[in-house]
Design a protein around this motif. Structure first.
Motif, PDB file in Angstrom:
ATOM      1  N   SER A 254      11.062 -37.101  63.082  1.00  0.00           N
ATOM      2  CA  SER A 254       9.217 -36.583  63.656  1.00  0.00           C
ATOM      3  C   SER A 254       8.829 -35.467  63.463  1.00  0.00           C
ATOM      4  N   ASN A 255       9.521 -34.424  62.900  1.00  0.00           N
ATOM      5  CA  ASN A 255       9.272 -33.043  62.885  1.00  0.00           C
ATOM      6  C   ASN A 255       9.078 -32.807  61.426  1.00  0.00           C
ATOM      7  N   ASN A 256       9.410 -33.844  60.469  1.00  0.00           N
ATOM      8  CA  ASN A 256       9.286 -34.438  59.682  1.00  0.00           C
ATOM      9  C   ASN A 256       7.068 -34.226  59.016  1.00  0.00           C
ATOM     10  N   LYS A 257       6.509 -33.824  58.051  1.00  0.00           N
ATOM     11  CA  LYS A 257       5.079 -34.090  58.326  1.00  0.00           C
ATOM     12  C   LYS A 257       4.903 -33.971  56.239  1.00  0.00           C
ATOM     13  N   VAL A 258       3.669 -34.979  56.049  1.00  0.00           N
ATOM     14  CA  VAL A 258       3.271 -34.695  54.909  1.00  0.00           C
ATOM     15  C   VAL A 258       1.878 -34.630  55.706  1.00  0.00           C
ATOM     16  N   LEU A 259       1.493 -33.367  54.504  1.00  0.00           N
ATOM     17  CA  LEU A 259      -0.321 -32.916  55.339  1.00  0.00           C
ATOM     18  C   LEU A 259      -1.081 -32.894  54.345  1.00  0.00           C
ATOM     19  N   PRO A 260      -2.087 -33.381  53.756  1.00  0.00           N
ATOM     20  CA  PRO A 260      -2.926 -33.375  53.198  1.00  0.00           C
ATOM     21  C   PRO A 260      -3.972 -32.870  52.833  1.00  0.00           C
ATOM     22  N   SER A 261      -4.738 -32.811  52.628  1.00  0.00           N
ATOM     23  CA  SER A 261      -5.699 -31.179  52.290  1.00  0.00           C
ATOM     24  C   SER A 261      -5.089 -29.997  53.156  1.00  0.00           C
ATOM     25  N   HIS A 262      -4.493 -29.507  52.545  1.00  0.00           N
ATOM     26  CA  HIS A 262      -3.381 -27.979  52.674  1.00  0.00           C
ATOM     27  C   HIS A 262      -3.246 -27.642  51.996  1.00  0.00           C
ATOM     28  N   LYS A 263      -4.330 -26.701  51.508  1.00  0.00           N
ATOM     29  CA  LYS A 263      -4.291 -26.266  49.897  1.00  0.00           C
ATOM     30  C   LYS A 263      -3.513 -24.093  50.337  1.00  0.00           C
TER      31      LYS A 263
END
Ligand SMILES: Cc1cc2nc3c(=O)[nH]c(=O)nc-3n(C[C@H](O)[C@H](O)[C@H](O)COP(=O)(O)OP(=O)(O)OC[C@H]3O[C@@H](n4cnc5c(N)ncnc54)[C@H](O)[C@@H]3O)c2cc1C
Length: 406
Positions: free
Chosen positions: A169-178
């Motif tokens: 749950s600590n892993n994240k894929v974060l779109p819209s983060h340049k």
């Protein structure tokens, strides 16, 4: 995304290489937290979502090179992954077809390379066997490569992203983060993004067409630059699709890392023709006239680009002419299938390849992955990096263990 979120490892870029790296790190180091930052709203928006969808055999690459080693290993892992997670794919095999006497030497060399690289089942074939396999194709000699396949790479990327997040749950894929810059501290780096800052102990740069820029932001002098090469495709009309059963390739020119325009069956049933390879004035520009002042300035003020132009001007002019003339494109395809006509083709997609170029104008052929400080930079991951993604990810996960002591 909240200000100041921490991860042990941040991967920059949610293309197939970044996601496969995050996935392998998550498998091998389940206790660490991983963030994948992607500048676009969707993952796989660039090379991964704009490629030919071919699972390459590993035949073409210089024996002992990183491409040769990871392509075969990655292909086996990719096929197992696709089977396990029910991702559309098919091992349909391909033909490499020589149409002129002068190509026979290169054809033979490709056969030898295939043997040295341990590619299973490659077979030399003659004109009758070419006709038997592909009735509309005409050639004087060929190779049958049964372990080549087709797959939906965007679906692979989606599944990898899901698995990375599922692992912890600590892993994240974060779109819209340049990622816009780095603020280096003693034991961590603050990544400055359009959505606030993200802290990471370690960074993996998998930014594809932007990877040299990210490396420079990190203070790394790569001595190479990404030069974008656009590839345009045409689609065969429904009536013309019967002219191609599977994959038909020409014999590649050993001077270039591009494979020449070919016919590719897609997993959705259509047939693509292409891609050509044209110098692009925009790194992420998919139209024939796409232009970016910054990208063009960077490419055209780099000595390596001019060395490349001087050395290969004839090839470059030919590709340019073909990009603007359907007639010339068709002529290229007719070498393999003489009955193809302009009316059989509809304009299709385009993709842009991130090709690293050295200061002497040398197209860097092999994958280039370097460790510097608290970062690993993937500086050159052209084709077959999609096929090889899981093996590249494994290699990066091993580098993480070795250099970052996790
Ligand atoms: C036309 C074409 C045909 C090809 N055909 C094949 C094939 O059939 N088989 C095969 O194996 N390979 C093929 N390839 C090669 C393969 O697609 C690539 O090698 C592979 O997709 C590279 O993946 P990547 O993750 O490195 O790059 P990408 O998929 O380009 O991903 C990089 C990601 O980084 C993100 N990014 C960039 N800058 C930032 C930033 N500042 N902050 C956050 N995110 C950032 C981008 O938005 C992008 O999503 C082809 C390539 C092309 C272009």
């Amino acid at each position: 995304m909240s200000q100041g979120t921490d991860f042990d490892v941040v991967v920059i870029g949610a293309g197939i290489v970044g996601l496969a790296s995050a996935y392998k790190i998550a498998l091998n180091h389940p206790d660490i937290s991983i963030g994948v930052l992607e500048k676009e709203a969707e993952i796989a928006s660039h090379q991964t979502g704009h490629n030919s969808g071919v699972i390459h055999s590993g035949l073409y690459y210089k024996p002992g090179s990183a491409k040769a080693r990871t392509c075969t290993k990655g292909r086996n892992q990719l096929v197992a992954f696709a089977k396990k997670y029910k991702i559309a794919h098919e091992i349909c095999g391909k033909l490499i077809v020589a149409t002129k006497e002068k190509e026979l030497g290169n054809l033979e060399e490709n056969f030898d390379r295939g043997q040295q690289n341990g590619i299973e089942g490659i077979e030399k074939i003659g004109p009758e066997q070419i006709k038997e396999a592909e009735p509309y194709c005409t050639g004087i000699a060929g190779l049958r490569v049964p372990c080549t396949g087709i797959i939906d790479y965007a679906a692979v990327a989606d599944k990898l992203a899901q698995l990375v997040e599922k692992k912890s749950s600590n892993n994240k894929v974060l779109p819209s983060h340049k990622v816009l810059g780095f603020d280096k501290h003693d034991f961590f780096t603050e990544l400055l993004t359009n959505r606030g800052s993200v802290k990471a102990r370690f960074i993996i740069n998998c930014a594809g067409l932007q990877s040299d820029r990210i490396a420079r932001l990190d203070g790394v002098d790569t001595r190479m630059r990404i030069v974008p090469f656009r590839g345009d495709y045409y689609d065969l009309t429904a009536e013309a699709q019967q002219k191609v059963r599977n994959l038909i390739y020409p014999v590649p020119d050993p001077e270039f890392p591009f494979l020449g325009v070919h016919f590719t069956r897609k997993v959705d049933g259509g047939i693509e023709c292409g891609p050509n390879a044209v110098f692009s004035f925009k790194r992420e520009g998919y139209g024939k006239t796409s232009f970016s002042l910054r990208d063009s300035w960077e490419s055209l003020t780099y000595w390596g680009t001019w060395m490349l132009f001087m050395r290969h001007w004839l090839f470059g002019m030919g590709e340019y002419a073909r990009a603007f003339s359907k007639k010339l494109f068709v002529r290229g395809l007719q070498r393999l299938i003489p009955s193809i006509e302009a009316g059989d083709l509809r304009r299709g997609n385009s993709g842009v390849r991130a090709q690293a170029l050295g200061p002497d104008g040398e197209l860097i052929d092999d994958f280039a992955i370097e460790h510097r400080g608290n970062a690993i930079h993937v500086l050159n991951a052209p084709s077959p990096a999609a096929t090889a993604c899981l093996a590249i990810g494994e290699h990066i996960s091993e580098m993480v263990a070795k250099h970052f002591n996790i």
